[in-house]
Each structure stands twice: as C-alpha cells, then as structure tokens.
Design a protein around this motif. Structure first.
Motif, PDB file in Angstrom:
ATOM      1  N   SER A   1       1.031 -11.068 -21.793  1.00 48.03           N
ATOM      2  CA  SER A   1       1.639  -9.946 -21.065  1.00 48.03           C
ATOM      3  C   SER A   1       1.785 -10.211 -19.577  1.00 48.03           C
ATOM      4  CB  SER A   1       0.753  -8.712 -21.240  1.00 48.03           C
ATOM      5  OG  SER A   1      -0.541  -9.007 -20.749  1.00 48.03           O
ATOM      6  N   MET A   2       2.756  -9.511 -19.001  1.00 41.71           N
ATOM      7  CA  MET A   2       2.944  -9.498 -17.548  1.00 41.71           C
ATOM      8  C   MET A   2       3.144  -8.029 -17.172  1.00 41.71           C
ATOM      9  SD  MET A   2       5.680 -12.638 -17.558  1.00 41.71           S
ATOM     10  CE  MET A   2       6.060 -12.536 -15.838  1.00 41.71           C
ATOM     11  N   ASN A   3       2.314  -7.533 -16.288  1.00 46.82           N
ATOM     12  CA  ASN A   3       2.399  -6.112 -15.931  1.00 46.82           C
ATOM     13  C   ASN A   3       2.482  -5.889 -14.431  1.00 46.82           C
ATOM     14  OD1 ASN A   3       1.995  -5.311 -18.613  1.00 46.82           O
ATOM     15  ND2 ASN A   3      -0.232  -5.253 -18.366  1.00 46.82           N
ATOM     16  N   ILE A   4       3.133  -4.797 -14.071  1.00 47.92           N
ATOM     17  CA  ILE A   4       3.042  -4.316 -12.694  1.00 47.92           C
ATOM     18  C   ILE A   4       1.848  -3.359 -12.676  1.00 47.92           C
ATOM     19  CG2 ILE A   4       4.189  -2.921 -10.931  1.00 47.92           C
ATOM     20  CD1 ILE A   4       6.878  -3.996 -12.121  1.00 47.92           C
ATOM     21  N   ASP A   5       0.819  -3.724 -11.923  1.00 46.01           N
ATOM     22  CA  ASP A   5      -0.399  -2.899 -11.861  1.00 46.01           C
ATOM     23  C   ASP A   5      -0.288  -1.889 -10.722  1.00 46.01           C
ATOM     24  OD1 ASP A   5      -1.436  -4.371 -13.927  1.00 46.01           O
ATOM     25  OD2 ASP A   5      -2.986  -5.378 -12.747  1.00 46.01           O
ATOM     26  N   MET A   6      -0.378  -0.622 -11.073  1.00 41.53           N
ATOM     27  CA  MET A   6      -0.318   0.433 -10.046  1.00 41.53           C
ATOM     28  C   MET A   6      -1.732   0.972  -9.865  1.00 41.53           C
ATOM     29  SD  MET A   6       3.113   1.954 -11.687  1.00 41.53           S
ATOM     30  CE  MET A   6       3.462   3.172 -10.448  1.00 41.53           C
ATOM     31  N   PHE A   7      -2.339   0.605  -8.750  1.00 40.98           N
ATOM     32  CA  PHE A   7      -3.741   0.970  -8.492  1.00 40.98           C
ATOM     33  C   PHE A   7      -3.833   2.294  -7.756  1.00 40.98           C
ATOM     34  CE2 PHE A   7      -4.265  -3.515  -9.270  1.00 40.98           C
ATOM     35  CZ  PHE A   7      -5.496  -3.594  -9.893  1.00 40.98           C
ATOM     36  N   PHE A   8      -4.741   3.134  -8.200  1.00 42.46           N
ATOM     37  CA  PHE A   8      -5.030   4.409  -7.535  1.00 42.46           C
ATOM     38  C   PHE A   8      -6.535   4.464  -7.275  1.00 42.46           C
ATOM     39  CE2 PHE A   8      -1.219   4.937 -10.018  1.00 42.46           C
ATOM     40  CZ  PHE A   8      -0.366   5.621  -9.168  1.00 42.46           C
ATOM     41  N   ASP A   9      -6.915   4.389  -6.001  1.00 38.43           N
ATOM     42  CA  ASP A   9      -8.342   4.544  -5.668  1.00 38.43           C
ATOM     43  C   ASP A   9      -8.653   6.026  -5.656  1.00 38.43           C
ATOM     44  OD1 ASP A   9      -9.170   1.884  -5.334  1.00 38.43           O
ATOM     45  OD2 ASP A   9      -8.044   1.789  -3.471  1.00 38.43           O
ATOM     46  N   VAL A  10      -9.663   6.416  -6.446  1.00 35.51           N
ATOM     47  CA  VAL A  10      -9.969   7.847  -6.602  1.00 35.51           C
ATOM     48  C   VAL A  10     -11.453   8.122  -6.364  1.00 35.51           C
ATOM     49  CG1 VAL A  10      -8.075   8.382  -8.197  1.00 35.51           C
ATOM     50  CG2 VAL A  10     -10.207   7.459  -9.111  1.00 35.51           C
ATOM     51  N   GLU A  11     -11.747   9.362  -5.998  1.00 33.32           N
ATOM     52  CA  GLU A  11     -13.154   9.789  -5.848  1.00 33.32           C
ATOM     53  C   GLU A  11     -13.845   9.697  -7.195  1.00 33.32           C
ATOM     54  OE1 GLU A  11     -14.916  10.544  -3.353  1.00 33.32           O
ATOM     55  OE2 GLU A  11     -13.488  10.901  -1.736  1.00 33.32           O
ATOM     56  N   HIS A  12     -13.148  10.151  -8.219  1.00 35.87           N
ATOM     57  CA  HIS A  12     -13.646  10.067  -9.605  1.00 35.87           C
ATOM     58  C   HIS A  12     -12.430  10.010 -10.514  1.00 35.87           C
ATOM     59  CE1 HIS A  12     -13.130  14.442  -8.777  1.00 35.87           C
ATOM     60  NE2 HIS A  12     -12.468  14.355  -9.903  1.00 35.87           N
ATOM     61  N   PHE A  13     -12.608   9.586 -11.751  1.00 41.45           N
ATOM     62  CA  PHE A  13     -11.471   9.524 -12.683  1.00 41.45           C
ATOM     63  C   PHE A  13     -10.946  10.939 -12.944  1.00 41.45           C
ATOM     64  CE2 PHE A  13     -13.731   5.583 -14.510  1.00 41.45           C
ATOM     65  CZ  PHE A  13     -13.123   4.775 -13.550  1.00 41.45           C
ATOM     66  N   VAL A  14      -9.641  11.069 -13.067  1.00 43.98           N
ATOM     67  CA  VAL A  14      -9.023  12.382 -13.301  1.00 43.98           C
ATOM     68  C   VAL A  14      -9.590  13.010 -14.581  1.00 43.98           C
ATOM     69  CG1 VAL A  14      -6.853  13.618 -13.630  1.00 43.98           C
ATOM     70  CG2 VAL A  14      -6.893  11.541 -12.258  1.00 43.98           C
ATOM     71  N   ARG A  15      -9.939  14.303 -14.467  1.00 40.85           N
ATOM     72  CA  ARG A  15     -10.512  14.999 -15.627  1.00 40.85           C
ATOM     73  C   ARG A  15      -9.429  15.849 -16.282  1.00 40.85           C
ATOM     74  NH1 ARG A  15     -14.456  16.792 -11.375  1.00 40.85           N
ATOM     75  NH2 ARG A  15     -15.995  15.134 -11.291  1.00 40.85           N
ATOM     76  N   PRO A  16      -9.651  16.289 -17.526  1.00 45.02           N
ATOM     77  CA  PRO A  16      -8.666  17.165 -18.172  1.00 45.02           C
ATOM     78  C   PRO A  16      -8.379  18.388 -17.298  1.00 45.02           C
ATOM     79  CG  PRO A  16     -10.348  16.515 -19.737  1.00 45.02           C
ATOM     80  CD  PRO A  16     -10.791  16.003 -18.411  1.00 45.02           C
ATOM     81  N   LYS A  17      -7.135  18.757 -17.187  1.00 47.30           N
ATOM     82  CA  LYS A  17      -6.634  19.915 -16.438  1.00 47.30           C
ATOM     83  C   LYS A  17      -6.718  19.740 -14.916  1.00 47.30           C
ATOM     84  CE  LYS A  17      -7.429  23.473 -19.921  1.00 47.30           C
ATOM     85  NZ  LYS A  17      -8.311  22.880 -20.911  1.00 47.30           N
ATOM     86  N   GLU A  18      -7.136  18.558 -14.453  1.00 47.91           N
ATOM     87  CA  GLU A  18      -7.286  18.354 -13.013  1.00 47.91           C
ATOM     88  C   GLU A  18      -6.072  17.608 -12.442  1.00 47.91           C
ATOM     89  OE1 GLU A  18     -10.811  16.735 -10.080  1.00 47.91           O
ATOM     90  OE2 GLU A  18     -10.290  15.523 -11.811  1.00 47.91           O
ATOM     91  N   THR A  19      -5.698  17.938 -11.209  1.00 46.78           N
ATOM     92  CA  THR A  19      -4.703  17.152 -10.472  1.00 46.78           C
ATOM     93  C   THR A  19      -5.430  16.564  -9.275  1.00 46.78           C
ATOM     94  OG1 THR A  19      -2.957  18.650 -11.116  1.00 46.78           O
ATOM     95  CG2 THR A  19      -2.510  17.238  -9.229  1.00 46.78           C
TER      96      THR A  19
ATOM     97  N   ILE B   1      -3.836   2.118 -13.054  1.00 47.53           N
ATOM     98  CA  ILE B   1      -5.272   1.796 -12.967  1.00 47.53           C
ATOM     99  C   ILE B   1      -5.962   2.714 -11.959  1.00 47.53           C
ATOM    100  CG2 ILE B   1      -6.960  -0.033 -12.505  1.00 47.53           C
ATOM    101  CD1 ILE B   1      -4.739  -2.064 -13.164  1.00 47.53           C
ATOM    102  N   GLN B   2      -6.900   3.505 -12.440  1.00 45.69           N
ATOM    103  CA  GLN B   2      -7.734   4.295 -11.519  1.00 45.69           C
ATOM    104  C   GLN B   2      -8.969   3.458 -11.203  1.00 45.69           C
ATOM    105  OE1 GLN B   2      -8.524   8.473 -12.542  1.00 45.69           O
ATOM    106  NE2 GLN B   2      -7.048   8.225 -14.205  1.00 45.69           N
ATOM    107  N   ARG B   3      -9.263   3.382  -9.908  1.00 43.14           N
ATOM    108  CA  ARG B   3     -10.437   2.619  -9.460  1.00 43.14           C
ATOM    109  C   ARG B   3     -11.348   3.605  -8.763  1.00 43.14           C
ATOM    110  NH1 ARG B   3      -7.935  -2.518  -6.521  1.00 43.14           N
ATOM    111  NH2 ARG B   3      -7.296  -0.882  -5.112  1.00 43.14           N
ATOM    112  N   ASP B   4     -12.600   3.726  -9.238  1.00 44.46           N
ATOM    113  CA  ASP B   4     -13.457   4.740  -8.611  1.00 44.46           C
ATOM    114  C   ASP B   4     -14.375   4.121  -7.558  1.00 44.46           C
ATOM    115  OD1 ASP B   4     -15.673   3.663  -9.816  1.00 44.46           O
ATOM    116  OD2 ASP B   4     -16.052   5.339 -11.168  1.00 44.46           O
ATOM    117  N   GLN B   5     -15.221   4.951  -6.973  1.00 49.32           N
ATOM    118  CA  GLN B   5     -16.072   4.507  -5.863  1.00 49.32           C
ATOM    119  C   GLN B   5     -17.198   3.593  -6.309  1.00 49.32           C
ATOM    120  OE1 GLN B   5     -14.992   5.542  -2.608  1.00 49.32           O
ATOM    121  NE2 GLN B   5     -13.355   5.810  -4.078  1.00 49.32           N
ATOM    122  N   MET B   6     -17.435   3.522  -7.646  1.00 47.87           N
ATOM    123  CA  MET B   6     -18.477   2.635  -8.178  1.00 47.87           C
ATOM    124  C   MET B   6     -17.877   1.283  -8.614  1.00 47.87           C
ATOM    125  SD  MET B   6     -20.922   4.746  -7.992  1.00 47.87           S
ATOM    126  CE  MET B   6     -22.234   3.991  -8.930  1.00 47.87           C
ATOM    127  N   ALA B   7     -16.608   1.062  -8.241  1.00 47.19           N
ATOM    128  CA  ALA B   7     -15.874  -0.165  -8.601  1.00 47.19           C
ATOM    129  C   ALA B   7     -15.581  -0.254 -10.104  1.00 47.19           C
ATOM    130  CB  ALA B   7     -16.590  -1.417  -8.120  1.00 47.19           C
TER     131      ALA B   7
END
Ligand code: RIB
Length: 306
Positions: free
Chosen positions: A8-26, A94-100
């Motif tokens: 595979s070859m992918n375009i990786d879209m990284f999002f650094d977040v406080e925590h991973f998005v939870r259900p119903k959360e924006t 890709i969501q990246r959290d504060q714990m790497a």
C-alpha cells in the motif's frame, strides 16, 4: 539480490489531539499535518534506506505525487507503481494523542485496485535470491499468495492489519513479521512471546518468525533457535510506522546477507530512532544514523534463549 515490496501507499493525515474522539464528540486538533505513508511505502523506504536494492509495486491515484516523490527520495525503484486515473490514493486518518499512541482510520482507495495481472507482472522479475515483502493493505491478497506459493523466492509477510482477508493457509511465508496482537489473532491463541513463536513454528516449521514487542524488544525464532533482541531506550514521540521501519530494515539487512542477529539489531535500532520523530515514512532514519545508534549501545544485541 533485491527486495520487492508489493503493498500500500497512503496519504497520512495526522491529527494531534488531547484525546481520541469519543462517540458524539466533535474535537479540534492541536495540530495537523499531511505526510507520506502506507505500510508498503514505509517498508520500501526503510529497505532502500537500509541500502537494499528496492522495488515498490503499488498503486496511487492522480493525487499521489507526494508518495512517488517520497519513494524516489529514499532511493526506491518505482517502475511497478501504477497511477490509477479513476481512484484516489489511499488515505489514513491518524489521531495522535498526548501519550504518543495513535488510532488509524483507513480508506484504501487505489490500494484496492490490485488484480492478479498486477502481481504477475512484478513476480516475473523476481528471482530465487530476491525477497518479496507483503502486508495486508491491498486487494486480492489471496490471489497474490497463491502465486507466491508457486514462486521460488523468500517471502516476508507482515500480516497487518489482521483482517478476514488473511488467507488461512500461510505456507507461502518464509518469515512472518508480526506484533503480539497480530500473532494472537492469527493463531487464535494467547500466551508469552516464546510460546507464540513456538506455536507458529509448530504449524510452519520451515519458516521463521519475528515477533515485535514494542518497548520490550523483539524475538526471532526458527526451528533451531530463539533469539531475544532487547529494545534501545528512547523518548517516544510517535509510534506510527515504527513496525514498518523495523520490517524494512530487517529485510534490507537479510537481503545484503547480514546475519539474522545483525538484521535484528539494525531493525531494532532503526525503529527506535523512528519513534523519536513524527510521521511514518518521514521518521525512517538513514543507515548512518542506525549504525551510530548501534555503536553507541554495544551491549544491546540479540541474546539466545535456547
Ligand atoms: O503502519 C503505519 C501505516 O499504517 C501508516 O503510514 C498508515 O498509512 C497505515 O497504513
């Protein structure tokens, strides 16, 4: 000798977040970036940076120039990369959290346009001393593995991610490179690393296995020996693609006839450096940096377990 990566070859879209998005959360990311990735591309770049003659067989959409440029810069031969006019390149969100830690949502795009003929075209070029390195992010993996069963070459299989598309018969595998979660899913068994390696070898005694254990190191086993490779201690920033760096360097060193012990050392040092930098392909170190890491840590080397 050469390494042929079919993957595979992918375009990786990284999002650094406080925590991973939870259900119903924006959630608003702290930082975003777009980087090259895909397990196939990452592993091919790692092979080439490990100085193996490397070919990539992959597919992008017309939006995949970043991916082609990345392969060229790393020194990968892209003659077998096809641009599919009617598809978009694969994308990983890709969501990246504060714990790497990370979590990945994958849209395969052009990676799922592989057909039997695409595999045949590449395999025609593969000789008995070459390595074919595959993962599980492309379409028609079963067709590919049927062709590999008839081919005289060394096949390294990194069954990531483990999905229902993984063939039940893995007798085409010369060397399996897996993490603990993946091997437990494949074997439908749980246990300590040594047990898991032995269970794999019970099923496929002529093959070998490399089990990566994150910060605990890695293990290699074949019918004659079990080796434990301790991890290099580093500050972890981003683990995305660390396994790919490991797999690519391991293959590169084997291809250049380094011993298994040396290949484990290079792979482990390369992945240790990779986790200190952001991104997947963009975090793969040059061979000189890997050599320096090894020289700085002469005591970190494989230990025989049996
Ligand atoms: O192994 C890391 C890779 O997995 C990322 O580059 C992403 O593209 C996903 O395929």
């Amino acid at each position: 000798m050469a390494v042929y990566v079919i993957g595979s070859m992918n375009i990786d879209m990284f999002f650094d977040v406080e925590h991973f998005v939870r259900p119903k959360e924006t959630l608003m990311p702290i930082h975003t970036e777009v980087l090259p990735g895909g397990k196939g591309l990452n592993q091919a770049c790692a092979c080439a940076k490990g100085k193996a003659k490397t070919w990539m067989a992959g597919k992008t959409g017309p939006d995949g120039q970043l991916l082609l440029d990345t392969l060229h810069t790393a020194g990968v031969n892209t003659s077998f990369v096809q641009v599919e006019k009617n598809s978009l390149s694969g994308r990983a969100i890709i969501q990246r959290d504060q714990m790497a830690e990370n979590c990945i949502l994958l849209d395969p795009g052009a990676n799922h346009t592989f057909e039997k003929e695409d595999f045949e075209r590449v395999l025609e070029h593969v000789g008995p001393k070459d390595i074919v390195l595959i993962q599980n992010e492309i379409s028609n993996l079963e067709e590919l593995t049927q062709l590999l069963k008839k081919k005289d070459c060394f096949v390294v299989f990194n069954p990531a991610p483990v999905t229902k598309d993984i063939p039940a018969d893995l007798s085409f595998v010369s060397c399996l490179v897996v993490n603990e979660v993946e091997v437990e899913e494949l074997l439908k068994k749980t246990g300590v690393p040594e047990f898991l390696c032995k269970e794999w070898l019970k099923k496929y005694p002529e093959s070998s296995i490399v089990l990566t254990l994150s910060s605990a190191g890695s293990m290699y086993a074949d019918k004659e020996r079990i080796l434990f490779m301790p991890a290099f201690k580093v500050d972890v920033k981003d683990t995305t693609g660390a396994g790919d760096t490991y797999t690519g360097f391991f293959c590169a060193m084997l291809d250049q006839e380094y011993t298994v012990e040396e290949a484990l050392r290079y792979a482990s040092a390369a992945s240790a450096i990779a986790v200190t930098m952001p991104g997947a392909a963009s975090s793969i170190p040059e061979l000189d940096a890997v050599k320096e890491k090894i020289a700085q840590n002469p005591d970190i080397c494989p230990i025989r377990q049996n």
